[in-house]
Design a protein around this motif. Structure first.
Motif, PDB file in Angstrom:
ATOM      1  N   LEU A  57       9.581  20.563  42.609  1.00 18.72           N
ATOM      2  CA  LEU A  57      10.846  21.193  42.217  1.00 18.72           C
ATOM      3  C   LEU A  57      10.635  22.563  41.556  1.00 18.72           C
ATOM      4  O   LEU A  57      11.270  23.533  41.958  1.00 18.72           O
ATOM      5  CB  LEU A  57      11.669  20.259  41.328  1.00 18.72           C
TER       6      LEU A  57
ATOM      7  N   PHE B 290      13.865  20.523  35.749  1.00 21.15           N
ATOM      8  CA  PHE B 290      14.272  20.667  37.152  1.00 21.15           C
ATOM      9  C   PHE B 290      14.869  19.373  37.685  1.00 21.15           C
ATOM     10  O   PHE B 290      15.876  19.372  38.391  1.00 21.15           O
ATOM     11  CB  PHE B 290      13.081  21.105  38.024  1.00 21.15           C
ATOM     12  N   PHE B 291      14.236  18.271  37.339  1.00 20.22           N
ATOM     13  CA  PHE B 291      14.726  16.956  37.765  1.00 20.22           C
ATOM     14  C   PHE B 291      16.158  16.766  37.267  1.00 20.22           C
ATOM     15  O   PHE B 291      17.079  16.440  38.007  1.00 20.22           O
ATOM     16  CB  PHE B 291      13.789  15.891  37.171  1.00 20.22           C
ATOM     17  N   SER B 292      16.337  17.024  35.983  1.00 22.34           N
ATOM     18  CA  SER B 292      17.610  16.693  35.370  1.00 22.34           C
ATOM     19  C   SER B 292      18.743  17.614  35.828  1.00 22.34           C
ATOM     20  O   SER B 292      19.886  17.174  35.997  1.00 22.34           O
ATOM     21  CB  SER B 292      17.465  16.736  33.851  1.00 22.34           C
TER      22      SER B 292
ATOM     23  N   LEU C 138      22.145  13.901  46.541  1.00 23.66           N
ATOM     24  CA  LEU C 138      20.888  13.993  47.265  1.00 23.66           C
ATOM     25  C   LEU C 138      21.060  13.729  48.754  1.00 23.66           C
ATOM     26  O   LEU C 138      20.495  14.421  49.592  1.00 23.66           O
ATOM     27  CB  LEU C 138      19.881  13.007  46.663  1.00 23.66           C
TER      28      LEU C 138
ATOM     29  N   GLY D 278      22.191  11.798  35.597  1.00 25.01           N
ATOM     30  CA  GLY D 278      21.816  10.625  36.381  1.00 25.01           C
ATOM     31  C   GLY D 278      20.719   9.866  35.672  1.00 25.01           C
ATOM     32  O   GLY D 278      20.574   9.938  34.448  1.00 25.01           O
ATOM     33  N   LEU D 279      19.934   9.166  36.459  1.00 26.00           N
ATOM     34  CA  LEU D 279      18.810   8.430  35.898  1.00 26.00           C
ATOM     35  C   LEU D 279      17.877   9.371  35.147  1.00 26.00           C
ATOM     36  O   LEU D 279      17.220   8.977  34.198  1.00 26.00           O
ATOM     37  CB  LEU D 279      18.039   7.755  37.031  1.00 26.00           C
TER      38      LEU D 279
ATOM     39  N   PHE E  46      12.483  12.556  47.476  1.00 25.22           N
ATOM     40  CA  PHE E  46      12.922  12.280  46.111  1.00 25.22           C
ATOM     41  C   PHE E  46      13.921  11.124  46.104  1.00 25.22           C
ATOM     42  O   PHE E  46      13.812  10.181  45.330  1.00 25.22           O
ATOM     43  CB  PHE E  46      13.563  13.568  45.582  1.00 25.22           C
TER      44      PHE E  46
ATOM     45  N   LEU F  72      17.604  20.864  40.243  1.00 20.85           N
ATOM     46  CA  LEU F  72      17.197  22.173  40.762  1.00 20.85           C
ATOM     47  C   LEU F  72      16.014  22.063  41.704  1.00 20.85           C
ATOM     48  O   LEU F  72      15.333  21.046  41.744  1.00 20.85           O
ATOM     49  CB  LEU F  72      16.772  23.069  39.601  1.00 20.85           C
TER      50      LEU F  72
ATOM     51  N   SER G 141      25.975  15.321  39.812  1.00 14.53           N
ATOM     52  CA  SER G 141      24.664  15.369  40.448  1.00 14.53           C
ATOM     53  C   SER G 141      23.588  15.504  39.382  1.00 14.53           C
ATOM     54  O   SER G 141      22.537  14.853  39.431  1.00 14.53           O
ATOM     55  CB  SER G 141      24.612  16.561  41.417  1.00 14.53           C
TER      56      SER G 141
ATOM     57  N   TYR H  87      14.070   7.622  44.088  1.00 13.88           N
ATOM     58  CA  TYR H  87      15.189   7.542  43.137  1.00 13.88           C
ATOM     59  C   TYR H  87      16.029   6.300  43.400  1.00 13.88           C
ATOM     60  O   TYR H  87      16.484   5.613  42.496  1.00 13.88           O
ATOM     61  CB  TYR H  87      16.029   8.805  43.321  1.00 13.88           C
TER      62      TYR H  87
END
Ligand code: TRP
Length: 460
Positions: A390, A220-222, A320, A23-24, A98, A225, A20, A102
């Motif tokens: 986030l 937070f994105f990565s 997600l 990712g991108l 999100f 969270l 999770s 995404y």
């Protein structure tokens, strides 16, 4: 709730949580954020954000999830009543919004994969133009993003063990190996070292408010969270596991992959004389041109790379989609398959304006004006539900633990499966961050980021 299922093993959880996280965000977003925010300066602030905020918030989310064994909404509801359950709902809403954007980027990765296999990508003359044409090509985007959503839905419909775990365990190691090989190659190119220096040596004068909120948002994105993804995953792990240990492995793996992606991209950027602040196109512009320069073998390397990028995106889209699905399955007892269908269609539809806002439709492309420039719907959604939303979720979570759930309960949950935890340094560190540092820092950042982004006011 015996039928809820759960992760089969510690490795299963770690692989899925790392899936999770990786990712991108790591491969596509991290390098361009670093490139827009001073390279080394960004890397330094990013790592501090990971250690001082990201890791503690991750532990907090997993602990809330495991102690309640419920979805994000239910977990807050059980522990804190209806008022706090709004935090869970905010997380679920963020996940939906999100994912809608995404999935559009995942669609780009998918297009590039197909164009690498059929060889057309290697014949492109100007990769910058190709990228802008590609992201405004409605037919392609529609088709590939929809394809991506369908694959995500099919896996999530398979349930926790069969679907998610299996995919993550195979694909993550493959991505790692390919990255290392590409880095070794990129380091042999002319001017590569200038890129390495740009990336690794921080220039302190480059650190400003934008560097800090971008790095925080990226952290937070990565790490997935702030939108209760890890409450959801945490709800599926066993009481035998050591939460702090598992979170440390996930954090380290995610940071390592982002770091490596930077180490791959910056030598390429400088050897090709591209600007590091190219924005979201960075990876899609510099990488294909390097594959093209490799000759025929570049076709295979390119195909492998974009395939793995798609896989990395897929393990994230799975996580997600799982958030809203688990929510209604747990709370309402609806069937998992029906909910997967419902949310995939809904999220895809919600994403259409973002998809069309990359040049296809003018009014969506220059939709809003702030931060001194016009913004596409795509960026507005990411601004609200990623960079701002986030960390806000993390802020509310830390307030929840410190004022409502209370540190003693939090620590008790963390001691389950980890007998050495009570009295440890980590325990003291987490107490400090959750009760003091995270609410203060995230609170200040929320206010200053909103003022800066939407009103052009810079307080610090
Ligand atoms: N971490 C993922 C990435 O880096 C994105 C992601 C997946 C995510 N699930 C999430 C982000 C949940 C926030 C919350 O690409």
């Amino acid at each position: 709730m015996a039928s809820r299922g759960g992760f089969s093993s510690r490795i299963g959880f770690i692989a899925a949580a790392a899936g999770s996280a990786v990712g991108l965000g790591n491969i596509w977003r991290f390098p361009y954020e670093a490139g827009e925010n001073g390279g080394g300066a960004f890397l330094l602030v990013y790592i501090l954000c990971i250690l001082l905020i990201g890791f503690p918030v991750m532990v907090g989310e997993i602990a809330i999830g495991r102690s309640t064994k419920r979805d994000a909404f239910g977990a807050y509801y059980v522990l804190g009543g209806w008022k706090w359950s709004l935090v869970g709902l905010w997380g679920i809403l963020s996940a939906i919004m999100f994912l809608s954007v995404y999935n559009v980027v995942a669609g780009w990765a998918f297009v590039y994969f197909i164009q690498s296999i059929d060889g057309s990508l290697l014949n492109i003359k100007n990769f910058g133009d190709h990228f802008s044409n590609q992201i405004s090509d409605v037919t392609d985007l529609f088709f590939y993003s929809m394809g991506f959503m369908v694959i995500t839905g099919l896996i999530v419909a398979g349930g926790i063990q069969k679907g998610i775990e299996k995919a993550a365990k195979i694909l993550m190691p493959a991505l790692f190996i390919l990255l290392i090989e590409l880095i070794l190659y990129s380091l042999t190119l002319d001017n590569a070292l200038v890129g390495v220096k740009y990336y690794l040596i921080p220039k302190f004068e480059d650190i400003n408010l934008k560097t800090i909120y971008s790095a925080l948002g990226q952290a937070f994105f990565s790490l997935s969270l702030g939108m209760a993804a890890l409450i959801t995953y945490g709800s599926y792990i066993s009481k035998k596991e050591n939460i702090v240990g598992a979170a440390a492995i996930v954090t380290a793996a995610d940071t390592a992959i982002a770091f490596l992606a930077g180490l791959l991209i910056f030598p390429l950027v400088f050897s090709q004389g591209v600007s590091p602040s190219e924005g979201p196109g960075l990876v899609f512009v510099v990488l294909p041109s390097i594959f093209a320069s490799m000759g025929t073998i570049g076709m295979y390397v390119g195909a492998a790379f974009f395939l793995l990028l798609c896989f990395a995106a897929l393990t994230s889209t799975i996580s997600l989609l799982e958030i809203p699905v688990t929510f209604l399955v747990d709370e309402k007892g609806y069937s998992r398959k029906k909910m997967v269908l419902f949310f995939s269609v809904l999220i895809f539809a919600v994403g259409i304006p973002s998809m069309l806002s990359q040049g296809a439709v003018d009014s969506l492309t220059s939709f809003a004006y702030y931060e001194g420039k016009t913004k596409a719907v795509f960026d507005v959604v990411f601004d609200i539900f990623s960079d701002i939303g986030l960390p806000l979720g993390g802020f509310l979570m830390s307030l929840f633990i410190s004022t409502h759930w209370k540190l003693t309960n939090f620590h008790t949950e963390l001691a389950v499966g980890n007998p050495r935890y009570p009295g440890s340094f980590v325990q003291k560190f987490l107490s400090f961050v959750i009760t003091f540092f995270a609410p203060l820092f995230l609170g200040i950042m929320f206010v200053t980021t909103v003022l800066h982004k939407f009103f052009g006011i810079t307080l610090i």
